[in-house]
Design a protein around this motif. Structure first.
Motif, PDB file in Angstrom:
ATOM      1  N   GLU A 177       0.863  -1.067  -0.261  1.00 45.92           N
ATOM      2  CA  GLU A 177      -0.048  -0.085   0.164  1.00 45.92           C
ATOM      3  C   GLU A 177       0.808   1.358  -0.081  1.00 45.92           C
ATOM      4  OE1 GLU A 177      -3.595   2.061   2.734  1.00 45.92           O
ATOM      5  OE2 GLU A 177      -2.657   0.399   3.088  1.00 45.92           O
ATOM      6  N   MET A 178       1.979   1.129   0.829  1.00 45.60           N
ATOM      7  CA  MET A 178       3.068   2.345   0.753  1.00 45.60           C
ATOM      8  C   MET A 178       3.497   2.576  -0.731  1.00 45.60           C
ATOM      9  SD  MET A 178       6.460   3.184   3.160  1.00 45.60           S
ATOM     10  CE  MET A 178       6.948   1.488   2.992  1.00 45.60           C
ATOM     11  N   PHE A 179       3.719   1.428  -1.201  1.00 48.67           N
ATOM     12  CA  PHE A 179       4.285   1.752  -2.533  1.00 48.67           C
ATOM     13  C   PHE A 179       3.096   2.221  -3.595  1.00 48.67           C
ATOM     14  CE2 PHE A 179       3.918  -0.330  -7.009  1.00 48.67           C
ATOM     15  CZ  PHE A 179       5.205   0.080  -7.484  1.00 48.67           C
ATOM     16  N   LEU A 180       2.073   1.666  -3.454  1.00 44.79           N
ATOM     17  CA  LEU A 180       0.890   2.378  -4.364  1.00 44.79           C
ATOM     18  C   LEU A 180       0.681   3.834  -4.165  1.00 44.79           C
ATOM     19  CD1 LEU A 180      -1.366  -0.950  -4.175  1.00 44.79           C
ATOM     20  CD2 LEU A 180       0.142  -0.305  -6.034  1.00 44.79           C
ATOM     21  N   ASP A 181       0.645   3.867  -2.708  1.00 44.22           N
ATOM     22  CA  ASP A 181       0.531   5.509  -2.276  1.00 44.22           C
ATOM     23  C   ASP A 181       1.613   6.237  -2.871  1.00 44.22           C
ATOM     24  OD1 ASP A 181      -0.677   7.333  -0.544  1.00 44.22           O
ATOM     25  OD2 ASP A 181       1.021   7.251   0.661  1.00 44.22           O
ATOM     26  N   ARG A 182       2.679   5.874  -2.934  1.00 40.62           N
ATOM     27  CA  ARG A 182       3.779   6.733  -3.422  1.00 40.62           C
ATOM     28  C   ARG A 182       3.592   6.885  -5.274  1.00 40.62           C
ATOM     29  NH1 ARG A 182       8.637   7.185  -0.556  1.00 40.62           N
ATOM     30  NH2 ARG A 182       8.341   6.845   1.631  1.00 40.62           N
ATOM     31  N   VAL A 183       3.154   5.755  -5.750  1.00 36.32           N
ATOM     32  CA  VAL A 183       2.938   6.056  -7.129  1.00 36.32           C
ATOM     33  C   VAL A 183       1.907   6.986  -7.359  1.00 36.32           C
ATOM     34  CG1 VAL A 183       2.396   4.643  -9.244  1.00 36.32           C
ATOM     35  CG2 VAL A 183       3.775   3.908  -7.775  1.00 36.32           C
ATOM     36  N   ALA A 184       0.675   6.603  -6.677  1.00 39.57           N
ATOM     37  CA  ALA A 184      -0.195   7.693  -6.833  1.00 39.57           C
ATOM     38  C   ALA A 184      -0.224   9.003  -6.553  1.00 39.57           C
ATOM     39  CB  ALA A 184      -1.470   7.225  -6.009  1.00 39.57           C
ATOM     40  N   ALA A 185       0.751   9.223  -5.643  1.00 39.54           N
ATOM     41  CA  ALA A 185       1.024  10.749  -5.240  1.00 39.54           C
ATOM     42  C   ALA A 185       1.967  11.235  -6.430  1.00 39.54           C
ATOM     43  CB  ALA A 185       2.052  10.870  -3.729  1.00 39.54           C
TER      44      ALA A 185
END
Length: 191
Positions: free
Chosen positions: A115-123
Motif C-alpha cells: 500500500e505504501m508503494f501504491l500510495d507513492r505512485v499515486a502521489a
C-alpha cells in the motif's frame, strides 16, 4: 479576489486533490487484491485535524504538509496522519524490547508495504500530472531516503518495487504484486 473567496478555492482544490489520490490508490489496491485497504486508504485526510490544515496550506504541486512544516517547523496534519495510517513506515516506530536501543522501526506487514508503494505512485501521478513517468516515484524516494527509520525488510521490498516500476513499468510491477506477493501474504495468513 478577496481572502474568503481564495480559501473556498483552496478548500475545493484540496478536496479534489485528496479525493483523486484516494481513488487512484483504491483502484490500484483493488487491482492487486487489497480491497479493504483500498476502501479505507487515507480516510483520516477528511477529518478536520488534517483536512483544514491541508486546505490552508494547499499548493497543488506537493503535499500541504510540506508547506505547513516550512511555516511552523512541524506538520500537525502529518503527525495526526502517520499515527493512523499503517501504510506509512513512520507508523511502525516503537521502543525496542532491549534496554538502551531506544526507538526503532518495527517490521511492517507486506500488505502495508505494498500500500505504501501504491500510495507513492499515486502521489507522483497526482502531483506530476501529464509529466508523470514511472521513474519519478523512485527518484522522489531516493531524494529523501528514510535511513534507519524504516525497517530494513520494508525498505528492501519498497526499493525492489520502485526499481521494478522504474525499469519494467507499471503493468509488470502490478502483475508481480498480484501474482507473487499477494498469494504469499495469503499463505502466511492461513498458517
Amino acid at each position: 479576489m478577496n481572502g474568503k473567496r481564495a480559501k473556498t478555492v483552496h478548500i475545493w482544490k484540496h478536496f479534489k486533490t485528496i479525493t483523486r489520490h484516494k481513488f487512484m490508490v483504491m483502484k490500484s489496491c483493488f487491482a492487486v487484491g487489497l480491497y479493504w485497504q483500498g476502501l479505507v486508504h487515507d480516510l483520516s485526510k477528511y477529518l478536520p485535524s488534517e483536512f483544514w490544515v491541508g486546505a490552508r496550506y494547499y499548493q497543488g504541486i506537493q503535499s500541504p504538509n510540506n508547506a505547513e512544516r516550512m511555516a511552523k517547523g512541524y506538520s500537525s496534519a502529518w503527525l495526526h496522519h502517520k499515527g493512523r495510517n499503517k501504510h506509512h513506515y513512520e507508523y511502525w516506530m516503537d521502543y525496542s524490547a532491549h534496554a538502551g536501543q531506544g526507538i526503532i522501526p518495527a517490521r511492517m506487514p507486506d500488505k502495508y508495504v505494498i500500500e505504501m508503494f501504491l500510495d507513492r505512485v499515486a502521489a507522483s501521478k497526482n502531483y506530476n500530472g501529464n509529466k508523470y513517468t514511472d521513474q519519478q516515484p523512485l527518484e522522489y524516494y531516493l531524494s529523501g531516503k528514510p535511513g534507519n527509520f524504516m525497517h530494513k525488510d520494508a525498505q528492501k521490498t519498497l526499493e525492489h518495487l520502485l526499481t521494478m516500476l522504474a525499469k519494467e513499468g507499471e503493468p509488470k510491477t502490478m502483475r508481480y504484486i498480484r501474482c507473487r506477493m499477494i498469494p504469499n501474504i495469503k499463505k502466511k495468513k492461513n498458517k
